[in-house]
Design a protein around this motif. Structure first.
Motif, mmCIF file in Angstrom:
data_model
loop_
_atom_site.group_PDB
_atom_site.id
_atom_site.type_symbol
_atom_site.label_atom_id
_atom_site.label_comp_id
_atom_site.label_asym_id
_atom_site.label_seq_id
_atom_site.Cartn_x
_atom_site.Cartn_y
_atom_site.Cartn_z
ATOM 1 N N GLU A 1 6.344 -5.130 -3.375
ATOM 2 C CA GLU A 1 7.256 -4.654 -4.399
ATOM 3 C C GLU A 1 6.894 -5.226 -5.773
ATOM 4 N N LYS A 2 6.518 -6.477 -5.813
ATOM 5 C CA LYS A 2 6.137 -7.107 -7.088
ATOM 6 C C LYS A 2 4.901 -6.430 -7.686
ATOM 7 N N ARG B 1 3.860 -3.392 -7.109
ATOM 8 C CA ARG B 1 4.183 -2.030 -7.535
ATOM 9 C C ARG B 1 4.914 -2.030 -8.876
ATOM 10 N N THR B 2 5.813 -2.993 -9.052
ATOM 11 C CA THR B 2 6.553 -3.081 -10.319
ATOM 12 C C THR B 2 5.612 -3.377 -11.486
ATOM 13 N N GLU B 3 4.698 -4.300 -11.310
ATOM 14 C CA GLU B 3 3.758 -4.660 -12.372
ATOM 15 C C GLU B 3 2.854 -3.474 -12.724
ATOM 16 N N THR B 4 2.464 -2.718 -11.699
ATOM 17 C CA THR B 4 1.612 -1.553 -11.943
ATOM 18 C C THR B 4 2.352 -0.495 -12.747
ATOM 19 N N ARG B 5 3.661 -0.245 -12.363
ATOM 20 C CA ARG B 5 4.452 0.755 -13.076
ATOM 21 C C ARG B 5 4.668 0.353 -14.543
ATOM 22 N N GLU B 6 4.945 -0.939 -14.775
ATOM 23 C CA GLU B 6 5.159 -1.411 -16.145
ATOM 24 C C GLU B 6 3.897 -1.261 -16.994
#
Length: 303
Positions: free
Chosen positions: A40-41, A43-48
């Motif tokens: 999850e971490k 994926r969040t960094e990639t989206r940001e």
């Protein structure tokens, strides 16, 4: 049985541990939760990061190009192509300049690329350049007789001294030694002579003289005397200093005159040009119009 806590997602029963297997690790809820949190971490960094990239793209200014720009650019390119092609086409049609000379004591007959014939008198130089279907340009320093080949599409221009003679097809003689007056005598056809801001048309049998502020036309009933040099003779019809300059062109000598000396008597004589200079001097001195004396390469003119 107590459960082992793994604070790092990479921790857990090692794969190379014979007491542990993938199946055992997958049954460990702590290990599974740790792996899920790491996913999850990431994926969040990639989206940001992706959203930041989009924001920067939207902030980049864009310029709307007027469609007229493409038409103007295309037209300019077309004009440049045409002008460049015209330049190279006509440059390729211009032949390199040709140079012809006649050494002192000699005369030379040449045939120009256009078929025109030129006889060069002693100590004369001619350069010739032609542009097919445009013009024929020649420059003379000395004396020459021309028989110009007709070509209405390419007039023949002759520069001599400060004069410019324009012809289509004709026969004429030009005398234009450096430092002396220019004389142009027409034998056949018609020519226009330009001098400074003036111009004059000649008819066969006429001569134009150009020097300093003088630009005059006169009739030449005996044109054969003008071409005596071409037939191997000197034809003298002038003062003694003029005769001396004529001899200097052929025999390659320098002429010296005493300051303030004036010659009024006219020397009239026809003499073969194949004679030694001393023989010619004796003939002239016998006429009593003055005295010519040779000292090495110097010809002294005395009353």
């Amino acid at each position: 049985m107590s459960e082992k806590q793994y604070s790092d997602p990479n921790e857990g029963p090692p794969f190379d541990d014979p007491s542990s297997s993938l199946e055992e690790r997958m049954k460990d809820p702590v290990f599974l939760q740790t792996q899920l949190d790491a996913y999850e971490k990431a994926r969040t960094e990639t989206r940001e990061a992706y959203e930041e990239l989009l924001r920067r793209i939207r902030l980049t200014p864009t310029r709307k190009i007027n469609p007229l720009y493409y038409y103007v650019s295309g037209a300019a390119a077309a004009v440049l192509l045409v002008v460049t092609g015209y330049f190279f086409l006509h440059a390729s049609r211009q032949a390199p300049p040709l140079a012809y000379t006649a050494a002192k004591g000699q005369q030379t007959h040449v045939v120009l690329p256009d078929g025109s014939q030129v006889w060069l008198n002693s100590g004369s130089r001619l350069t010739y350049t032609a542009r097919t279907g445009v013009t024929r340009q020649a420059t003379l320093d000395g004396e020459a007789y021309f028989e110009v080949a007709p070509d209405k599409t390419a007039p023949f221009h002759l520069s001599a001294g400060r004069t410019e003679t324009v012809v289509l097809g004709t026969a004429f003689d030009v005398k234009a030694y450096r430092g002396e007056s220019v004389s142009i005598t027409l034998l056949q056809g018609s020519v226009r002579v330009d001098y400074l801001s003036k111009n004059m048309l000649l008819q066969p049998g006429q001569t134009v003289l150009a020097r300093a502020d003088t630009f005059a036309r006169q009739n030449s009933p005996d044109t054969s005397s003008v071409l005596a040099w071409k037939e191997g003779f000197f034809y003298f019809n002038g003062t003694l200093d003029e005769v001396a300059r004529e001899l200097a062109h052929w025999y390659d000598v320098d002429v010296t005159l005493r300051k303030g000396m004036v010659f009024k008597d006219t020397v009239i004589s026809t003499t073969p040009r194949n004679l030694p200079l001393d023989s010619v001097l004796r003939r002239i001195n016998e006429l009593g119009a003055g005295h010519l004396r040779r000292e090495g390469r110097t010809l002294d003119v005395m009353p």
